[in-house]
Write an enzyme that holds these catalytic residues in place. Structure first.
Site, PDB file in Angstrom:
ATOM      1  N   GLN A 186       0.876  -1.163   0.000  1.00 30.40           N
ATOM      2  CA  GLN A 186       0.000   0.000   0.000  1.00 30.40           C
ATOM      3  C   GLN A 186       0.912   1.211   0.000  1.00 30.40           C
ATOM      4  O   GLN A 186       1.995   1.182   0.566  1.00 30.40           O
ATOM      5  CB  GLN A 186      -0.926  -0.009   1.213  1.00 30.40           C
ATOM      6  N   SER A 187       0.481   2.280  -0.669  1.00 32.64           N
ATOM      7  CA  SER A 187       1.372   3.396  -0.976  1.00 32.64           C
ATOM      8  C   SER A 187       1.731   4.297   0.194  1.00 32.64           C
ATOM      9  O   SER A 187       2.789   4.913   0.183  1.00 32.64           O
ATOM     10  CB  SER A 187       0.767   4.256  -2.084  1.00 32.64           C
ATOM     11  N   THR A 188       0.861   4.403   1.177  1.00 32.26           N
ATOM     12  CA  THR A 188       1.112   5.341   2.268  1.00 32.26           C
ATOM     13  C   THR A 188       0.873   4.673   3.627  1.00 32.26           C
ATOM     14  O   THR A 188       0.145   3.681   3.717  1.00 32.26           O
ATOM     15  CB  THR A 188       0.187   6.574   2.180  1.00 32.26           C
ATOM     16  N   GLN A 237      -2.805   4.534   4.433  1.00 29.97           N
ATOM     17  CA  GLN A 237      -3.517   3.398   3.846  1.00 29.97           C
ATOM     18  C   GLN A 237      -3.254   2.127   4.651  1.00 29.97           C
ATOM     19  O   GLN A 237      -4.168   1.324   4.865  1.00 29.97           O
ATOM     20  CB  GLN A 237      -3.072   3.184   2.392  1.00 29.97           C
TER      21      GLN A 237
END
Length: 116
Positions: free
Chosen positions: A22-24, A27
């Site tokens: 997941q990118s962040t 998230q």
């Protein structure tokens, strides 16, 4: 699942890699359903006949923008280049690459792996 649904023995003798990202960090903390669904890919690999299944989740919270190191992705590429991977499972191809350069690395590594 029938034996016809299994992959060829040459593929199954290699490892299946489940790549989870997941990118962040936000998230990672709030999109728990996405994480759960990604981890379920282990069972998909098992049902397809893989016995050696590796989970790479050390890139959780790391963007694929190219600005942040992704050690898990680098390990995946190394395994692909070494011909150790029979399948890569990820929830969405964008989990692997968001830019052309990284996508080309993945594509070329997978093609190289199929030759062995």
């Amino acid at each position: 699942m029938t034996s016809a649904d299994l992959l060829p023995a040459a593929v199954l003798k290699r490892k299946a890699v489940v790549y989870i990202r997941q990118s962040t960090q936000a998230q990672v903390q709030t999109n728990l359903e996405s994480q759960r669904r990604q981890y379920e890919l282990v069972e998909v690999a098992r049902r397809r006949g893989f016995r050696d299944i590796e989970v790479i989740d050390d890139d959780l919270g790391r963007s694929a923008s190219g600005m942040v190191a992704r050690p898990g992705f680098e390990r995946l590429v190394a395994w692909l280049c070494a011909g150790e991977v029979g399948a890569v499972l990820c929830f969405d191809a964008s989990r692997l690459a968001r830019n052309g350069r990284t996508g080309i690395i993945c594509s070329n590594s997978a093609a190289w792996s199929r030759r062995g």
